[in-house]
Design an enzyme around this catalytic site. Structure first.
Site, PDB file in Angstrom:
ATOM      1  N   LYS A  13       0.867  -1.189   0.000  1.00 15.61           N
ATOM      2  CA  LYS A  13       0.000   0.000   0.000  1.00 15.61           C
ATOM      3  C   LYS A  13       0.892   1.224   0.000  1.00 15.61           C
ATOM      4  O   LYS A  13       2.036   1.173   0.493  1.00 15.61           O
ATOM      5  CB  LYS A  13      -0.879   0.022   1.256  1.00 15.61           C
ATOM      6  CG  LYS A  13      -2.144   0.803   1.087  1.00 15.61           C
ATOM      7  CD  LYS A  13      -3.214  -0.044   0.402  1.00 15.61           C
ATOM      8  CE  LYS A  13      -4.573   0.612   0.364  1.00 15.61           C
ATOM      9  NZ  LYS A  13      -5.622  -0.336   0.011  1.00 15.61           N
TER      10      LYS A  13
HETATM   11  N1  LIG Z   1     -10.934   2.317  -4.558  1.00 15.09           N
HETATM   12  C1  LIG Z   1     -10.862   0.995  -4.477  1.00 15.09           C
HETATM   13  O1  LIG Z   1     -10.851   0.295  -5.500  1.00 15.09           O
HETATM   14  C2  LIG Z   1     -10.832   0.312  -3.152  1.00 15.09           C
HETATM   15  C3  LIG Z   1     -11.052   0.992  -1.970  1.00 15.09           C
HETATM   16  N2  LIG Z   1     -11.133   0.287  -0.795  1.00 15.09           N
HETATM   17  C4  LIG Z   1     -11.370   0.979   0.466  1.00 15.09           C
HETATM   18  O2  LIG Z   1     -12.658   1.598   0.431  1.00 15.09           O
HETATM   19  C5  LIG Z   1     -12.638   2.770   1.254  1.00 15.09           C
HETATM   20  C6  LIG Z   1     -13.122   3.967   0.435  1.00 15.09           C
HETATM   21  O3  LIG Z   1     -12.260   4.108  -0.684  1.00 15.09           O
HETATM   22  P1  LIG Z   1     -12.703   4.937  -1.989  1.00 15.09           P
HETATM   23  O4  LIG Z   1     -14.158   4.854  -2.157  1.00 15.09           O
HETATM   24  O5  LIG Z   1     -11.807   4.513  -3.079  1.00 15.09           O
HETATM   25  O6  LIG Z   1     -12.295   6.408  -1.564  1.00 15.09           O
HETATM   26  P2  LIG Z   1     -12.844   7.790  -2.175  1.00 15.09           P
HETATM   27  O7  LIG Z   1     -11.789   8.770  -1.877  1.00 15.09           O
HETATM   28  O8  LIG Z   1     -13.292   7.601  -3.570  1.00 15.09           O
HETATM   29  O9  LIG Z   1     -14.144   8.097  -1.294  1.00 15.09           O
HETATM   30  C7  LIG Z   1     -14.104   8.136   0.092  1.00 15.09           C
HETATM   31  C8  LIG Z   1     -15.474   8.534   0.601  1.00 15.09           C
HETATM   32  O10 LIG Z   1     -15.480   8.458   2.030  1.00 15.09           O
HETATM   33  C9  LIG Z   1     -15.926   9.720   2.541  1.00 15.09           C
HETATM   34  N3  LIG Z   1     -15.365   9.959   3.864  1.00 15.09           N
HETATM   35  C10 LIG Z   1     -14.130  10.314   4.207  1.00 15.09           C
HETATM   36  N4  LIG Z   1     -14.012  10.433   5.538  1.00 15.09           N
HETATM   37  C11 LIG Z   1     -15.236  10.141   6.040  1.00 15.09           C
HETATM   38  C12 LIG Z   1     -15.778  10.075   7.331  1.00 15.09           C
HETATM   39  N5  LIG Z   1     -15.032  10.334   8.408  1.00 15.09           N
HETATM   40  N6  LIG Z   1     -17.078   9.739   7.464  1.00 15.09           N
HETATM   41  C13 LIG Z   1     -17.840   9.482   6.382  1.00 15.09           C
HETATM   42  N7  LIG Z   1     -17.392   9.510   5.141  1.00 15.09           N
HETATM   43  C14 LIG Z   1     -16.108   9.840   4.975  1.00 15.09           C
HETATM   44  C15 LIG Z   1     -15.447  10.726   1.515  1.00 15.09           C
HETATM   45  O11 LIG Z   1     -16.115  11.952   1.698  1.00 15.09           O
HETATM   46  P3  LIG Z   1     -15.331  13.327   1.429  1.00 15.09           P
HETATM   47  O12 LIG Z   1     -15.225  13.434  -0.057  1.00 15.09           O
HETATM   48  O13 LIG Z   1     -16.211  14.334   2.074  1.00 15.09           O
HETATM   49  O14 LIG Z   1     -14.000  13.197   2.124  1.00 15.09           O
HETATM   50  C16 LIG Z   1     -15.826   9.984   0.243  1.00 15.09           C
HETATM   51  O15 LIG Z   1     -17.197  10.074   0.017  1.00 15.09           O
HETATM   52  C17 LIG Z   1     -11.208   2.889   1.784  1.00 15.09           C
HETATM   53  O16 LIG Z   1     -11.155   2.248   3.038  1.00 15.09           O
HETATM   54  C18 LIG Z   1     -10.399   2.091   0.778  1.00 15.09           C
HETATM   55  O17 LIG Z   1      -9.198   1.594   1.311  1.00 15.09           O
HETATM   56  C19 LIG Z   1     -11.002  -1.072  -0.757  1.00 15.09           C
HETATM   57  C20 LIG Z   1     -10.773  -1.776  -1.889  1.00 15.09           C
HETATM   58  C21 LIG Z   1     -10.579  -1.149  -3.168  1.00 15.09           C
HETATM   59  O1  LIG Z   2      -6.733  -2.692  -7.091  1.00 13.54           O
HETATM   60  C1  LIG Z   2      -5.744  -2.844  -6.413  1.00 13.54           C
HETATM   61  O2  LIG Z   2      -4.696  -3.271  -6.824  1.00 13.54           O
HETATM   62  C2  LIG Z   2      -5.737  -2.523  -4.933  1.00 13.54           C
HETATM   63  C3  LIG Z   2      -7.032  -2.094  -4.356  1.00 13.54           C
HETATM   64  C4  LIG Z   2      -6.822  -1.764  -2.909  1.00 13.54           C
HETATM   65  O3  LIG Z   2      -6.024  -0.911  -2.579  1.00 13.54           O
HETATM   66  C5  LIG Z   2      -7.541  -2.502  -1.888  1.00 13.54           C
HETATM   67  O4  LIG Z   2      -8.121  -3.549  -2.187  1.00 13.54           O
HETATM   68  O5  LIG Z   2      -7.527  -2.072  -0.717  1.00 13.54           O
END
Ligand SMILES: NC(=O)C1=CN([C@@H]2O[C@H](COP(=O)(O)OP(=O)(O)OC[C@H]3O[C@@H](n4cnc5c(N)ncnc54)[C@H](OP(=O)(O)O)[C@@H]3O)[C@@H](O)[C@H]2O)C=CC1
Ligand SMILES: O=C(O)CCC(=O)C(=O)O
Length: 429
Positions: free
Chosen positions: A118
């Site tokens: 990561k």
């Molecule tokens: N992207 C991916 O493919 C993957 C992501 N994940 C996990 O999923 C989670 C979200 O990632 P992702 O969607 O990509 O991130 P994004 O940056 O696209 O979105 C994050 C979201 O969470 C909100 N947020 C941030 N802080 C808070 C809080 N304290 N309370 C409520 N909402 C909050 C943000 O709002 P705001 O814009 O207001 O900050 C935004 O809506 C993470 O834990 C990530 O590690 C897991 C696997 C794969």
């Molecule tokens: O798509 C990837 O390689 C990693 C996604 C990721 O960061 C996660 O699964 O938390």
């Protein structure tokens, strides 16, 4: 020695719960169930490589700022390191180390030939211009040039990053080595070798795993009341797909707060609203404002934390009323809170299973790139669904065989496969 330094770093996690300690606790729990040697557990609790680089960046107003950029490579026993890059103000080396460890178990669990890594930069991307973000992303990857590569370590998007940052990173890497190397990152735009379906993949995986868990309880998604914390890449896609399948998404939130509707939110309208409102759902008409704290304790069938870690803790777990908690985020439920939910009979779909759809399609993107053959979206979704359902079934089977919860079943499968590979490779004892 590297891990000793990670372990001795001060914890600056917002809730004062250290994500790395949490990750190690989950590992120890799985290790105990598997009766792994202490020496083997010691190896698995240490990241193989920890890199922190300085990123000098000239801001648009002429100020020069030096940022820290982390990349933690936890394990490459099963294949190249794999994992996203996070831009968020709360990023710390301990957090990145925890997330790298989770990637190792996740890839092993879903049966894709990767290790875990990561990366992260402690910035709020909303406070930087597009030009500044481009300079930061390019310099970060330039500094890591010797540590990444399509057979070494393959970054992808995480919180605060997207296909745009991956394109800058792919270009910077390619310019440095002298030829185009699309396979150095996944989650790229389609125009440079990205995969159809990657943008929705993590949310789609969440929907699939929730659907399977409900089916095992004799239920379908139709009419199921869902609450989602986070409306970014993962939360928004999960909301959209669950809505399409007939679920009633009654509340969602972003960092600034959420919106609630007892009769169900119009998710396509909310998505369009957020796109025109700096990605925030605040002020959405025909819905009631709700705080993030209250959202987590709403009566519902399925609660999906899709933002940060440590959201459900000993402090609020007794107020959680959901029957199923699906961890779309990495590490949103602490170990103590997880035990409390499980003791109450709540089904917890653990992060390394529930959010694996993203890395699965990253793998499919990498495979398509290496074979120079690109698939239509229907095929990508089909292959992903096959791997996700297979992983879910294996977790259920392990849970029955060992008489343990889905969390422990998933972790014993992931950790056990890495431990076996380590032993077979002669790396232990
Ligand atoms: N992207 C991916 O493919 C993957 C992501 N994940 C996990 O999923 C989670 C979200 O990632 P992702 O969607 O990509 O991130 P994004 O940056 O696209 O979105 C994050 C979201 O969470 C909100 N947020 C941030 N802080 C808070 C809080 N304290 N309370 C409520 N909402 C909050 C943000 O709002 P705001 O814009 O207001 O900050 C935004 O809506 C993470 O834990 C990530 O590690 C897991 C696997 C794969
Ligand atoms: O798509 C990837 O390689 C990693 C996604 C990721 O960061 C996660 O699964 O938390």
């Amino acid at each position: 020695m590297v891990s000793t330094s990670v372990r001795s770093l001060e914890n600056h996690s917002p809730a004062h719960i250290c994500p790395f300690d949490q990750a190690c606790s989950y590992l120890e729990w799985a290790g105990k169930e598997l009766k792994l040697d202490q020496g083997l557990l010691e190896i698995l609790s240490h990241p193989r490589k920890v890199v922190t680089v300085s990123i000098p960046v000239k801001l648009d107003d002429g100020e020069v700022r030096v940022l820290a950029g982390h990349r933690v490579q936890h394990s490459d026993v099963l294949g190249p390191y794999k994992g996203g890059i996070r831009y968020h103000p709360a990023v710390t080396l301990r957090e990145v180390s925890a997330l790298a460890m989770l990637m190792t178990w996740k890839c092993a669990l879903v049966g894709i030939p990767y290790g875990g890594a990561k990366g992260g930069i402690p910035i709020d991307p909303k406070r930087y211009s597009v030009g500044e973000l481009e300079r930061i992303s390019r310099r970060y990857i330039s500094e890591l040039i010797k540590d990444i590569g399509p057979a070494v370590d393959i970054p992808a998007p995480d919180m605060g990053t997207s296909a745009r940052e991956m394109a800058w990173m792919m270009d910077t890497y390619s310019v440095n080595v002298g030829h185009a190397v699309p396979g150095v990152v996944t989650g790229k735009p389609l125009s440079i070798g990205g995969s159809r379906g990657r943008e929705m993949a993590t949310g789609r995986g969440v929907m699939i795993v929730v659907r399977e868990a409900l089916a095992d309880q004799g239920k379908s998604l139709v009419g199921v009341r869902v609450v989602i914390q986070g409306f970014g890449n993962v939360g928004c896609a999960a909301a959209e797909l669950l809505h399409q399948e007939g679920a009633k998404v009654i509340a969602v939130s972003t960092g600034a707060g959420g919106v609630f509707s007892q009769t169900g939110l119009d998710i396509p309208a909310l998505k369009a609203y957020a796109a025109n409102n700096h990605k925030s759902v605040a002020g959405f008409p025909q819905a009631t404002p709700i705080s993030n704290a209250d959202l987590l304790t709403l009566p519902c069938d399925v609660l999906i934390p899709a933002a940060l870690e440590n959201q459900i803790t000993e402090e609020n777990v007794h107020q959680v009323k959901a029957q199923i908690v699906a961890e779309a985020a990495n590490g949103p439920v602490t170990l103590e809170a997880n035990l409390s939910l499980e003791a109450r009979g709540v089904t917890v779909l653990p992060d390394i299973l529930a959010n694996a759809g993203g890395v699965v399609v990253s793998y499919l993107e990498w495979v398509q790139g290496l074979s120079y053959v690109f698939w239509d979206e229907e095929r990508v979704n089909r292959e992903m669904e096959h791997l996700m359902v297979q992983a879910y079934r294996q977790v259920v089977q392990q849970s029955k065989a060992r008489q343990v919860t889905l969390r422990l079943a998933a972790y014993t499968l992931g950790v056990g496969r890495v431990a076996q590979a380590l032993t077979d490779r002669g790396l232990y004892p």
